[in-house]
Design a protein around this motif. Structure first.
Motif, PDB file in Angstrom:
ATOM      1  N   UNK A 117       0.371  -1.547   0.299  1.00 54.42           N
ATOM      2  CA  UNK A 117      -0.203   0.056   0.193  1.00 54.42           C
ATOM      3  C   UNK A 117       0.511   1.468  -0.361  1.00 54.42           C
ATOM      4  N   UNK A 118      -0.050   2.208  -0.611  1.00 57.09           N
ATOM      5  CA  UNK A 118       1.433   3.241  -0.576  1.00 57.09           C
ATOM      6  C   UNK A 118       0.930   4.156   0.130  1.00 57.09           C
ATOM      7  N   UNK A 119       2.027   4.611   1.794  1.00 53.63           N
ATOM      8  CA  UNK A 119       2.159   5.323   2.327  1.00 53.63           C
ATOM      9  C   UNK A 119       2.836   6.187   2.655  1.00 53.63           C
ATOM     10  N   UNK A 120       2.260   7.607   3.081  1.00 45.54           N
ATOM     11  CA  UNK A 120       3.088   8.955   2.799  1.00 45.54           C
ATOM     12  C   UNK A 120       3.569   9.708   4.058  1.00 45.54           C
ATOM     13  N   UNK A 121       2.386   8.901   5.582  1.00 41.86           N
ATOM     14  CA  UNK A 121       2.673   9.724   6.626  1.00 41.86           C
ATOM     15  C   UNK A 121       2.082   8.729   7.206  1.00 41.86           C
ATOM     16  N   UNK A 122       2.767   9.043   8.463  1.00 37.45           N
ATOM     17  CA  UNK A 122       3.047   7.305   9.702  1.00 37.45           C
ATOM     18  C   UNK A 122       1.957   7.972  10.432  1.00 37.45           C
ATOM     19  N   UNK A 135       9.801  12.926   5.777  1.00 35.59           N
ATOM     20  CA  UNK A 135       8.456  11.643   4.335  1.00 35.59           C
ATOM     21  C   UNK A 135       9.477  11.061   3.849  1.00 35.59           C
ATOM     22  N   UNK A 136      10.660  10.293   4.041  1.00 30.60           N
ATOM     23  CA  UNK A 136      11.700   9.756   3.861  1.00 30.60           C
ATOM     24  C   UNK A 136      11.218   8.692   4.563  1.00 30.60           C
ATOM     25  N   UNK A 137      11.474   8.974   5.685  1.00 29.79           N
ATOM     26  CA  UNK A 137      11.677   8.083   6.910  1.00 29.79           C
ATOM     27  C   UNK A 137      10.540   6.809   7.067  1.00 29.79           C
ATOM     28  N   UNK A 138       8.648   7.894   7.174  1.00 28.65           N
ATOM     29  CA  UNK A 138       7.774   7.232   6.845  1.00 28.65           C
ATOM     30  C   UNK A 138       7.831   6.157   6.304  1.00 28.65           C
ATOM     31  N   UNK A 139       7.634   6.116   5.135  1.00 28.18           N
ATOM     32  CA  UNK A 139       7.855   5.649   4.103  1.00 28.18           C
ATOM     33  C   UNK A 139       8.389   4.162   4.157  1.00 28.18           C
ATOM     34  N   UNK A 140       9.460   4.297   4.922  1.00 26.06           N
ATOM     35  CA  UNK A 140      10.772   3.668   5.141  1.00 26.06           C
ATOM     36  C   UNK A 140      10.124   2.136   6.986  1.00 26.06           C
ATOM     37  N   UNK A 141       9.596   2.910   6.880  1.00 26.81           N
ATOM     38  CA  UNK A 141       8.773   1.890   8.664  1.00 26.81           C
ATOM     39  C   UNK A 141       7.907   1.502   8.372  1.00 26.81           C
ATOM     40  N   UNK A 143       6.883   0.526   5.370  1.00 32.59           N
ATOM     41  CA  UNK A 143       7.331  -1.078   4.140  1.00 32.59           C
ATOM     42  C   UNK A 143       8.259  -1.861   5.579  1.00 32.59           C
ATOM     43  N   UNK A 144       8.888  -1.221   6.103  1.00 31.76           N
ATOM     44  CA  UNK A 144       9.106  -2.762   7.348  1.00 31.76           C
ATOM     45  C   UNK A 144       8.196  -3.041   7.383  1.00 31.76           C
ATOM     46  N   UNK A 145       7.380  -2.553   8.826  1.00 30.53           N
ATOM     47  CA  UNK A 145       6.753  -2.670   9.609  1.00 30.53           C
ATOM     48  C   UNK A 145       5.289  -4.322   8.496  1.00 30.53           C
ATOM     49  N   UNK A 146       4.943  -3.712   7.434  1.00 30.05           N
ATOM     50  CA  UNK A 146       4.813  -4.288   6.235  1.00 30.05           C
ATOM     51  C   UNK A 146       5.288  -5.462   6.261  1.00 30.05           C
ATOM     52  N   UNK A 147       6.559  -5.436   6.085  1.00 33.44           N
ATOM     53  CA  UNK A 147       7.608  -6.746   5.500  1.00 33.44           C
ATOM     54  C   UNK A 147       6.761  -7.956   6.949  1.00 33.44           C
ATOM     55  N   UNK A 148       7.144  -7.424   8.030  1.00 30.45           N
ATOM     56  CA  UNK A 148       7.068  -7.892   9.181  1.00 30.45           C
ATOM     57  C   UNK A 148       5.634  -8.864   9.444  1.00 30.45           C
TER      58      UNK A 148
END
Length: 161
Positions: A117-122, A135-141, A143-148
């Motif tokens: 899913x496209x996530x722009x803000x945590x 915003x560079x860090x929010x999608x990384x977080x 992605x990590x949560x989605x992968x987990x």
């Protein structure tokens, strides 16, 4: 006043107060954090001139005339500094935008495996006006949560089999 939640007009008055009372050299310090604020206000109070606070702050810094009233003049050297800061900020935003798009391009290559899913803000940054800076860090977080989450589901499916 600048962060009031009671009324957007209280915030607007706060910005006008800063513009009228602060020395021109301090305006950038006071107003820069609000340049990306997407909250909307109608400065004419029902006149149909809807704009974001970021746009309003830019106009207050760059223009002397504000709906029939005049702000104090900003000396030319200070205005040049402010213009340079705007240009530097724009360059930084363009670079961030390119990095953001490159990151999305890499994600598209991985779409064959799983569509993320496209996530722009945590959740934390939804409450703050400065999410664009992070915003560079929010999608990384995200992605990590989605992968987990995907890994947990895969383990669960393997255990069921």
């Amino acid at each position: 006043m600048l962060n009031s939640r009671q009324s957007v007009y209280i915030r607007g008055i706060g910005f006008m107060y800063i513009r009228y009372t602060q020395p021109p050299a301090d305006l950038w310090y006071w107003l820069e954090p609000y340049l990306d604020d997407d909250s909307e206000i109608d400065p004419r109070s029902g006149g149909g001139d809807l704009m974001s606070f970021g746009q309003m702050v830019r106009l207050m810094i760059n223009k002397l005339d504000w709906y029939g009233t005049l702000f104090p003049r900003i000396p030319v050297p200070i205005q040049k500094e402010i213009d340079e800061k705007f240009a530097e900020r724009k360059k930084q935003q363009l670079m961030e935008e390119e990095e953001w798009q490159e990151g999305e391009g890499l994600e598209k290559e991985d779409e064959e495996a799983k569509v993320l899913p496209k996530v722009s803000k945590c959740k934390h940054h939804l409450r703050h006006h400065h999410c664009r800076k992070h915003r560079k860090n929010c999608p990384a977080k995200a992605k990590r949560l989605h992968a987990e989450k995907v890994q947990r589901e895969m383990k669960k499916n393997l255990e069921e089999k």
